[in-house]
Scaffold this motif. Structure first.
Motif, PDB file in Angstrom:
ATOM      1  N   UNK A 199       0.827  -1.215   0.000  1.00 49.34           N
ATOM      2  CA  UNK A 199       0.000   0.000   0.000  1.00 49.34           C
ATOM      3  C   UNK A 199       0.856   1.258   0.000  1.00 49.34           C
ATOM      4  N   UNK A 200       1.935   1.245   0.767  1.00 55.57           N
ATOM      5  CA  UNK A 200       2.771   2.437   0.903  1.00 55.57           C
ATOM      6  C   UNK A 200       3.771   2.582  -0.243  1.00 55.57           C
ATOM      7  N   UNK A 201       4.242   1.454  -0.770  1.00 50.71           N
ATOM      8  CA  UNK A 201       5.292   1.489  -1.793  1.00 50.71           C
ATOM      9  C   UNK A 201       4.727   1.741  -3.188  1.00 50.71           C
ATOM     10  N   UNK A 202       3.507   1.270  -3.448  1.00 50.60           N
ATOM     11  CA  UNK A 202       2.938   1.431  -4.785  1.00 50.60           C
ATOM     12  C   UNK A 202       2.948   2.882  -5.268  1.00 50.60           C
ATOM     13  N   UNK A 203       2.520   3.869  -4.470  1.00 50.38           N
ATOM     14  CA  UNK A 203       2.586   5.257  -4.947  1.00 50.38           C
ATOM     15  C   UNK A 203       4.008   5.710  -5.245  1.00 50.38           C
ATOM     16  N   UNK A 204       4.964   5.226  -4.458  1.00 50.65           N
ATOM     17  CA  UNK A 204       6.357   5.603  -4.710  1.00 50.65           C
ATOM     18  C   UNK A 204       6.845   5.036  -6.038  1.00 50.65           C
ATOM     19  N   UNK A 205       6.412   3.821  -6.372  1.00 53.44           N
ATOM     20  CA  UNK A 205       6.765   3.237  -7.665  1.00 53.44           C
ATOM     21  C   UNK A 205       6.098   4.015  -8.795  1.00 53.44           C
ATOM     22  N   UNK A 206       4.863   4.431  -8.588  1.00 51.76           N
ATOM     23  CA  UNK A 206       4.162   5.218  -9.609  1.00 51.76           C
ATOM     24  C   UNK A 206       4.823   6.579  -9.802  1.00 51.76           C
ATOM     25  N   UNK A 207       5.344   7.153  -8.718  1.00 52.77           N
ATOM     26  CA  UNK A 207       5.960   8.478  -8.787  1.00 52.77           C
ATOM     27  C   UNK A 207       7.422   8.418  -9.202  1.00 52.77           C
ATOM     28  N   UNK A 208       7.986   7.213  -9.326  1.00 53.32           N
ATOM     29  CA  UNK A 208       9.406   7.097  -9.646  1.00 53.32           C
ATOM     30  C   UNK A 208      10.299   7.607  -8.533  1.00 53.32           C
ATOM     31  N   UNK A 209       9.898   7.346  -7.280  1.00 52.09           N
ATOM     32  CA  UNK A 209      10.636   7.849  -6.126  1.00 52.09           C
ATOM     33  C   UNK A 209      11.988   7.157  -5.994  1.00 52.09           C
ATOM     34  N   UNK A 210      12.851   7.742  -5.187  1.00 52.98           N
ATOM     35  CA  UNK A 210      14.207   7.228  -5.001  1.00 52.98           C
ATOM     36  C   UNK A 210      14.198   5.965  -4.148  1.00 52.98           C
ATOM     37  N   UNK A 211      15.317   5.250  -4.191  1.00 51.52           N
ATOM     38  CA  UNK A 211      15.466   4.049  -3.369  1.00 51.52           C
ATOM     39  C   UNK A 211      15.342   4.393  -1.885  1.00 51.52           C
ATOM     40  N   UNK A 212      15.797   5.584  -1.515  1.00 48.69           N
ATOM     41  CA  UNK A 212      15.712   6.025  -0.117  1.00 48.69           C
ATOM     42  C   UNK A 212      14.254   6.084   0.343  1.00 48.69           C
ATOM     43  N   UNK A 213      13.399   6.650  -0.493  1.00 45.82           N
ATOM     44  CA  UNK A 213      11.976   6.754  -0.154  1.00 45.82           C
ATOM     45  C   UNK A 213      11.341   5.370  -0.113  1.00 45.82           C
ATOM     46  N   UNK A 214      11.660   4.528  -1.092  1.00 46.73           N
ATOM     47  CA  UNK A 214      11.116   3.176  -1.126  1.00 46.73           C
ATOM     48  C   UNK A 214      11.499   2.389   0.130  1.00 46.73           C
ATOM     49  N   UNK A 215      12.761   2.509   0.538  1.00 42.46           N
ATOM     50  CA  UNK A 215      13.214   1.785   1.730  1.00 42.46           C
ATOM     51  C   UNK A 215      12.496   2.284   2.982  1.00 42.46           C
ATOM     52  N   UNK A 216      12.309   3.606   3.074  1.00 45.46           N
ATOM     53  CA  UNK A 216      11.627   4.170   4.238  1.00 45.46           C
ATOM     54  C   UNK A 216      10.184   3.683   4.319  1.00 45.46           C
ATOM     55  N   UNK A 217       9.497   3.653   3.203  1.00 48.33           N
ATOM     56  CA  UNK A 217       8.100   3.231   3.192  1.00 48.33           C
ATOM     57  C   UNK A 217       7.972   1.723   3.435  1.00 48.33           C
ATOM     58  N   UNK A 218       8.926   0.953   2.925  1.00 50.58           N
ATOM     59  CA  UNK A 218       8.909  -0.486   3.222  1.00 50.58           C
ATOM     60  C   UNK A 218       9.091  -0.714   4.721  1.00 50.58           C
ATOM     61  N   UNK A 219      10.017   0.000   5.316  1.00 53.18           N
ATOM     62  CA  UNK A 219      10.234  -0.137   6.759  1.00 53.18           C
ATOM     63  C   UNK A 219       9.006   0.257   7.555  1.00 53.18           C
ATOM     64  N   UNK A 220       8.349   1.330   7.123  1.00 56.02           N
ATOM     65  CA  UNK A 220       7.131   1.760   7.806  1.00 56.02           C
ATOM     66  C   UNK A 220       6.062   0.673   7.726  1.00 56.02           C
ATOM     67  N   UNK A 221       5.902   0.074   6.557  1.00 51.76           N
ATOM     68  CA  UNK A 221       4.899  -0.973   6.387  1.00 51.76           C
ATOM     69  C   UNK A 221       5.222  -2.219   7.195  1.00 51.76           C
ATOM     70  N   UNK A 222       6.502  -2.562   7.235  1.00 48.37           N
ATOM     71  CA  UNK A 222       6.905  -3.758   7.991  1.00 48.37           C
ATOM     72  C   UNK A 222       6.543  -3.610   9.463  1.00 48.37           C
ATOM     73  N   UNK A 223       6.947  -2.510  10.062  1.00 51.61           N
ATOM     74  CA  UNK A 223       6.714  -2.337  11.497  1.00 51.61           C
ATOM     75  C   UNK A 223       5.248  -2.028  11.803  1.00 51.61           C
ATOM     76  N   UNK A 224       4.548  -1.388  10.886  1.00 47.81           N
ATOM     77  CA  UNK A 224       3.119  -1.187  11.076  1.00 47.81           C
ATOM     78  C   UNK A 224       2.405  -2.538  11.134  1.00 47.81           C
ATOM     79  N   UNK A 225       2.779  -3.462  10.260  1.00 48.98           N
ATOM     80  CA  UNK A 225       2.178  -4.785  10.274  1.00 48.98           C
ATOM     81  C   UNK A 225       2.429  -5.517  11.573  1.00 48.98           C
ATOM     82  N   UNK A 226       3.650  -5.432  12.094  1.00 52.76           N
ATOM     83  CA  UNK A 226       3.968  -6.082  13.363  1.00 52.76           C
ATOM     84  C   UNK A 226       3.186  -5.449  14.509  1.00 52.76           C
TER      85      UNK A 226
END
Length: 345
Positions: A199-226
């Motif tokens: 959910x969080x990474x898809x918009x970043x992929x659509x926007x062509x965001x940097x790897x830094x942004x993708x990593x931050x959003x993945x981390x947010x999703x991981x810990x939100x799930x836990x």
């Protein structure tokens, strides 16, 4: 539908939950209604669109949490809500496919306060309906002509693979007293975090965001799930069925992985020893489950679980801050994270 303000002040006003629903649900309804009629009927019932007779229903269609996360993240990255409307609908379809299958696997008879689809239509049709929702989800993102289509399709396929792996691991491993938190976290990261990350990474992929942004959003999703899953484990034992739509203590009855139980068993002393004995026994009576719940609390399992959930939520918010989204979107996502984990209004 909101439009994007491309000035330096950031995006236009973020969509309300009602606006997210009005944007996403018509896409979901259109896709499901086009299925083979019997499968459409089962799916429409599960989604709350119709009753068991196929008549319009006022039943809940879920909170559309993942669509709301995706929309807020999109606006935080400078996208318009309509830029992610299709993948947001696709993610809700994918999420609901897992719910249909989960209810069958766990023999849960209620979903959102009414009989689960498998109880109404039978397990065979419900399995096929869950498969149909999954197929619709992938088809939607593959056919979506927006930017980053290949990357988004890959993200959805990976999320689907992880959810299935987590479900299988939970079903076959069945954490016993000797299992630890690491295995629990692996299951949660696959089964729960994967869709929140998507959910969080898809918009970043659509926007062509940097790897830094993708990593931050993945981390947010991981810990939100836990954070969410551990809080959900607490709620399963001590929650209000009027809020959850399900009976209490279902997970410990099935001996499903449960963080409070693992934490309680890990504590030393006679209380934990008794809890371990009951966990390893086959008892499923009300008295047996009630005693287990009491021992989990007495051993400190509930307190540890609640503290651990708060810690993961704090870490999720730290990762979210590193994504450097527009401030209004960060504030909205912060509130959404809290509502997801703590069921706040």
């Amino acid at each position: 539908m909101s439009t994007l303000d491309t000035s330096s002040t950031g995006p236009a006003a973020l969509l309300s939950p009602a606006a997210v629903r009005s944007a996403v649900l018509p896409v979901v309804r259109q896709q499901v209604s086009a299925l083979e009629p019997t499968l459409a009927r089962v799916c429409c019932y599960h989604l709350g669109f119709t009753d068991e007779r196929g008549e319009p229903s006022g039943a809940a269609s879920g909170k559309l949490t993942r669509a709301a996360l995706m929309t807020a993240a999109a606006q935080g990255l400078g996208l318009r809500p309509e830029d992610v409307r299709t993948p947001a609908a696709a993610l809700e379809l994918l999420h609901n496919s897992t719910l249909v299958h989960d209810d069958i696997i766990d023999a849960d008879e209620l979903r959102r306060g009414r009989p689960a689809a498998w109880k109404v239509f039978g397990a065979e049709l419900a399995i096929l309906a869950g498969d149909a929702l999954q197929a619709l989800s992938i088809q939607l993102v593959v056919d979506d002509p927006g930017p980053g289509r290949a990357e988004i399709s890959s993200a959805f396929a990976e999320a689907t693979r992880l959810v299935l792996a987590g479900q299988s691991r939970e079903f076959t491993v069945r954490l016993g007293a000797g299992a630890g938190v690491a295995e629990y976290e692996r299951i949660v990261e696959e089964k729960t975090s994967a869709l929140l990350q998507c959910a969080l990474v898809t918009p970043a992929l659509r926007a062509g965001a940097s790897d830094h942004v993708l990593a931050a959003l993945r981390g947010a999703g991981r810990h939100l799930g836990l954070a969410f899953q551990i809080a959900n484990d607490v709620e399963d034992i001590w929650g209000d069925p009027a809020v959850t739509g399900k009976p209490v203590r279902g997970d410990i009855q099935r001996r499903n992985p449960s963080f409070p139980v693992l934490a309680g068993i890990s504590a030393a002393g006679p209380v934990s020893d008794r809890l371990r004995e009951l966990w390893e026994a086959d008892g499923t009576s009300e008295a047996h489950l009630r005693e287990m719940a009491g021992l989990v609390e007495e051993s400190g399992g509930r307190r540890t679980a609640e503290k651990t959930s708060r810690g993961h939520l704090d870490t999720a918010l730290e990762h979210l801050g590193r994504a450097e989204l527009f401030p209004a979107a960060t504030a909205e996502l912060t509130a959404l994270f809290d509502r997801i984990v703590n069921r706040t209004a």
